[in-house]
Motif scaffolding. Structure first.
Motif, PDB file in Angstrom:
ATOM      1  N   THR A 100      18.622  51.611  58.264  1.00 18.01           N
ATOM      2  CA  THR A 100      19.479  51.184  59.374  1.00 18.01           C
ATOM      3  C   THR A 100      19.928  52.377  60.193  1.00 18.01           C
ATOM      4  O   THR A 100      19.904  52.355  61.430  1.00 18.01           O
ATOM      5  CB  THR A 100      20.698  50.416  58.835  1.00 18.01           C
ATOM      6  N   LEU A 165      28.483  44.219  59.302  1.00 16.02           N
ATOM      7  CA  LEU A 165      27.481  43.350  58.716  1.00 16.02           C
ATOM      8  C   LEU A 165      27.783  41.891  59.020  1.00 16.02           C
ATOM      9  O   LEU A 165      28.941  41.461  58.960  1.00 16.02           O
ATOM     10  CB  LEU A 165      27.410  43.558  57.202  1.00 16.02           C
ATOM     11  N   THR A 198      22.768  47.902  52.178  1.00 14.06           N
ATOM     12  CA  THR A 198      23.100  46.538  52.585  1.00 14.06           C
ATOM     13  C   THR A 198      23.063  45.590  51.390  1.00 14.06           C
ATOM     14  O   THR A 198      23.920  44.710  51.248  1.00 14.06           O
ATOM     15  CB  THR A 198      22.117  46.060  53.668  1.00 14.06           C
ATOM     16  N   ASN A 225      14.242  46.353  57.028  1.00 16.24           N
ATOM     17  CA  ASN A 225      15.117  45.450  57.776  1.00 16.24           C
ATOM     18  C   ASN A 225      14.328  44.501  58.668  1.00 16.24           C
ATOM     19  O   ASN A 225      14.656  43.321  58.794  1.00 16.24           O
ATOM     20  CB  ASN A 225      16.075  46.269  58.645  1.00 16.24           C
ATOM     21  N   LEU A 240      22.160  39.164  54.651  1.00 13.59           N
ATOM     22  CA  LEU A 240      23.214  39.987  55.233  1.00 13.59           C
ATOM     23  C   LEU A 240      22.528  41.153  55.924  1.00 13.59           C
ATOM     24  O   LEU A 240      21.653  41.796  55.342  1.00 13.59           O
ATOM     25  CB  LEU A 240      24.152  40.492  54.129  1.00 13.59           C
ATOM     26  N   GLN A 241      22.927  41.420  57.181  1.00 13.69           N
ATOM     27  CA  GLN A 241      22.237  42.478  57.911  1.00 13.69           C
ATOM     28  C   GLN A 241      23.178  43.139  58.902  1.00 13.69           C
ATOM     29  O   GLN A 241      24.125  42.526  59.400  1.00 13.69           O
ATOM     30  CB  GLN A 241      21.017  41.920  58.651  1.00 13.69           C
ATOM     31  N   SER A 242      22.897  44.405  59.181  1.00 17.15           N
ATOM     32  CA  SER A 242      23.670  45.136  60.173  1.00 17.15           C
ATOM     33  C   SER A 242      23.550  44.458  61.534  1.00 17.15           C
ATOM     34  O   SER A 242      22.474  44.042  61.952  1.00 17.15           O
ATOM     35  CB  SER A 242      23.166  46.574  60.276  1.00 17.15           C
TER      36      SER A 242
END
Length: 290
Positions: A100, A165, A198, A225, A240-242
């Motif tokens: 990320t 997030l 993450t 990602n 769940l992700q930035s």
């Protein structure tokens, strides 16, 4: 023992292949073989086992590898100190970063650093948080930037600006605005590999509800990602992700993003405590903190 022999040994150990190592070093295969043979003969121990067409480190080789890396790291630091002493910032700064950070936070800062210090070459390797930290510990990287927390007494850890997030889900999934533990228990997750910052946060968030990741609720484990986002878009699960990673797909209507109330997270800059920083490293750190 020469520095060239150490470089050759490390190249062969990392690739476990003489031909690929010789190509990477721009040397003949016979020169690479001779250097390894000279090391083994000088110290009376085998560093590699020959297995068919491949090779593998012996126990002695595995013990020697981190020491060889540490010696070359000290040589690079000494070279950089001399470059700094001449008044101009030149040489190479070796960086490591988690995905990320590397793909969405770092590029603009790399551009600013290059504009400020055009004589310095930046070499960046990308992995997850654990792998980036390991690069600093082994001496392969001068500095690492990661999104996951790292607890190692050998490392100096400096917080940096971070991200937020969000839960990402396919457009066809009916998401309530406020999720209950039962909602979380019913999700099927697309996750990054162990060692990802993450993933650590997702595991911690589930643990607050008495839940965990396991074979029953993980649909797929992926190493990037972009791969996670693509599989979520295809409708196979949630993740769940930035927000840095997901925002373009959310704006384009390819994904839904739900704020689940997690506090913003910091990124972290990692350096070895025992090493004196060079002017080049400090210039880069100033860019990252600015």
């Amino acid at each position: 023992m020469t520095l060239e022999q150490l470089r050759i040994f490390i190249a062969v150990a990392e690739r476990e292949h003489l031909t690929r190592a010789s190509e990477a070093l721009n040397l003949t295969q016979s020169a690479v073989s001779s250097a390894i043979a000279a090391l083994e003969a000088r110290y009376g121990t085998k560093l590699f086992d020959r297995i068919g067409r491949g090779i593998a480190l012996t126990e002695a080789g595995r013990l020697f590898l981190p020491e060889a890396r540490a010696v070359l790291a000290r040589v690079r630091a000494a070279e950089q100190t001399l470059h700094d002493a001449t008044g101009g910032l030149r040489g190479t700064l070796n960086l490591a970063a988690s995905q990320t950070v590397a793909n969405f936070w770092l590029p603009e800062r790399l551009a600013r650093f290059h504009a400020a210090c055009p004589g310095l070459t930046l070499a960046l390797t990308i992995g997850n948080t654990d792998r980036a930290a390991a690069k600093v510990l082994s001496g392969e990287a001068d500095i690492a930037m990661v999104e996951g927390q790292v607890d190692d007494p050998r490392l100096a850890v400096t917080p940096l600006d971070g991200d937020r997030l969000v839960l990402i889900a396919p457009m066809g999934l009916n998401l309530p605005q406020s999720l209950t533990p039962a909602d979380w228990a019913g999700f099927r997750f697309i996750v990054r590999e162990p060692g990802s910052g993450t993933r650590h946060i997702l595991e911690d968030h589930l643990a607050t509800m008495g839940l965990s990741l396991g074979a029953g609720n993980i649909v797929m484990e992926l190493p990037s990602n972009e791969a996670v986002r693509g599989v979520v878009e295809a409708g196979l699960g949630v993740s769940l992700q930035s927000e840095l990673v997901a925002q373009r797909a959310i704006r384009a209507g390819l994904l839904q993003g739900l704020d689940i109330g997690l506090a913003p997270r910091s990124f972290y800059l990692l350096r070895l405590k025992e090493r004196s920083g060079t002017r080049a490293e400090q210039a880069f750190i100033d860019i990252c903190k600015g």
